[in-house]
Design an enzyme around this catalytic site. Structure first.
Site, mmCIF file in Angstrom:
data_model
loop_
_atom_site.group_PDB
_atom_site.id
_atom_site.type_symbol
_atom_site.label_atom_id
_atom_site.label_comp_id
_atom_site.label_asym_id
_atom_site.label_seq_id
_atom_site.Cartn_x
_atom_site.Cartn_y
_atom_site.Cartn_z
ATOM 1 N N ARG A 66 -39.457 6.723 -6.113
ATOM 2 C CA ARG A 66 -40.836 6.281 -6.942
ATOM 3 C C ARG A 66 -41.139 7.513 -7.420
ATOM 4 N NH1 ARG A 66 -38.900 1.831 -6.695
ATOM 5 N NH2 ARG A 66 -39.903 0.015 -5.852
ATOM 6 N N GLU A 71 -44.855 4.702 -16.005
ATOM 7 C CA GLU A 71 -43.678 4.050 -16.561
ATOM 8 C C GLU A 71 -44.310 3.033 -17.576
ATOM 9 O OE1 GLU A 71 -40.849 2.835 -13.747
ATOM 10 O OE2 GLU A 71 -40.614 4.580 -12.812
ATOM 11 N N HIS A 120 -35.497 3.684 -15.212
ATOM 12 C CA HIS A 120 -35.633 2.853 -13.836
ATOM 13 C C HIS A 120 -34.612 1.721 -13.878
ATOM 14 C CE1 HIS A 120 -39.062 1.851 -10.859
ATOM 15 N NE2 HIS A 120 -37.754 1.506 -10.217
#
Length: 338
Positions: free
Chosen positions: A254, A283, A302
């Site tokens: 993360r 993000e 991601h």
């Protein structure tokens, strides 16, 4: 299969007849999920919607919800959505994370809803993403792609993974799988975990508290830990300064695990050789982030956990959990988080 985690008893409506159970799948591949579940559970009503906006009256009827629950267009499970689901008894997250779902349920004062996740299935794809970043950085792939775009024949320095030392922070299902893959490539593997225990493929298991001490030995530092108060900025300026100038950082866990400002400074200064980043503090990664422009950085959006067979993979958790739920064996459901 992930290890079973006993469910906490909940004051939710008991399903005594299969025909009364209403399941709603909200996902981009909802039709595939629904068709697969209908074949396995012919007495259960399975509804499918590509977004919560498309679910309509099915929201009010559903006792079971299967969804990613993340803040993506159409798929963001919010407190407002939860408030429209008075019969909801269980949410199966189709990803390993559950923070957004828990926050939405809390916002709707629905602490009676059981939540399970798809944790434990991501080892293969996350390991491949880690290797993609490691190989691309070691082999100078960003520079070679720039040369290709410019039509320039120029060799760049090449390093191999064999005999290198990799530190893997987070030795759950993903870290354990990655350890075996790295070991098969002839790497020396150090595992860092809250609990020190033997892990196949790991040459040495250490505490996270040992990171700064051991950092000078690592050629790669791979992060596969969740974002918690304990892991926030686990990689900071001090840890980066302790790493080799030839070492690479790979973050697949993360974004908040890394102090991005400190990382950018270290990358610019040559404190470390480079970084492969699949997750970020914000993000999507803002267009003005310096990480986009740094020549020694690989940015992926991601994407580590997902692939073309992800729905098939997730079904290995969803189907047995649904069967246990239908048959009243909730203590046998896996990946229970609340």
């Amino acid at each position: 299969m992930p290890a079973a985690v006993p469910a906490v008893p909940r004051a939710v409506p008991e399903v005594t007849e299969v025909t009364k159970l209403q399941v709603l799948v909200v996902d981009w591949r909802c039709e595939w999920y629904a068709a697969s579940l209908r074949g396995a559970f012919p007495g259960v009503e399975i509804a499918a919607a590509r977004s919560f906006a498309d679910a309509g009256p099915q929201l009010a009827r559903a006792q079971v919800l299967a969804t990613m629950g993340v803040a993506l267009p159409g798929l963001h499970f919010t407190a407002g959505v939860a408030a429209q689901m008075p019969r909801l008894a269980w949410v199966q997250c189709l990803i390993s994370g559950h923070e957004n779902v828990r926050a939405a349920l809390a916002g709707a004062a629905r602490d009676d809803v059981l939540v399970t996740t798809a944790a434990g299935i991501h080892g293969p794809q996350m390991s491949e993403m880690a290797l993609l970043h490691m190989l691309a950085l070691a082999r100078g792939m960003p520079a070679m792609l720039r040369n290709q775009a410019a039509g320039r024949w120029e060799r760049v320095p090449q390093r191999i993974l064999q005999s290198r030392t990799v530190g893997i922070v987070g030795m759950g299902a993903i870290g354990t799988h990655l350890a075996g893959v790295c070991k098969a490539l002839g790497m020396r593997v150090y595992g860092f975990s809250r609990t020190i225990r033997p892990v196949p493929g790991a040459d040495l298991m250490l505490s996270r508290d040992d990171l700064a001490r051991v950092a000078p030995e690592l050629d790669f530092l791979v992060l596969v830990v969740p974002a918690t108060p304990q892991t926030r900025h686990l990689v900071d300026a001090g840890l980066l300064a302790a790493m080799k100038p030839t070492a690479y950082l790979i973050n697949l866990g993360r974004g908040p695990v890394v102090d991005e400002d400190a990382l950018i400074e270290a990358l610019r200064a040559g404190t470390i050789a480079g970084a492969g980043l699949d997750v970020f503090a914000v993000e999507p990664l803002p267009a003005d982030s310096p990480l986009w422009q740094l020549a020694n950085v690989i940015v992926t959006p991601h994407a580590g956990g997902h692939h073309d067979l992800y729905a098939e993979q997730t079904l290995t958790v969803l189907e047995p959990n649904l069967r246990a739920f239908v048959e009243g064996r909730r203590d046998e459901m896996i990946n229970v988080v609340s």
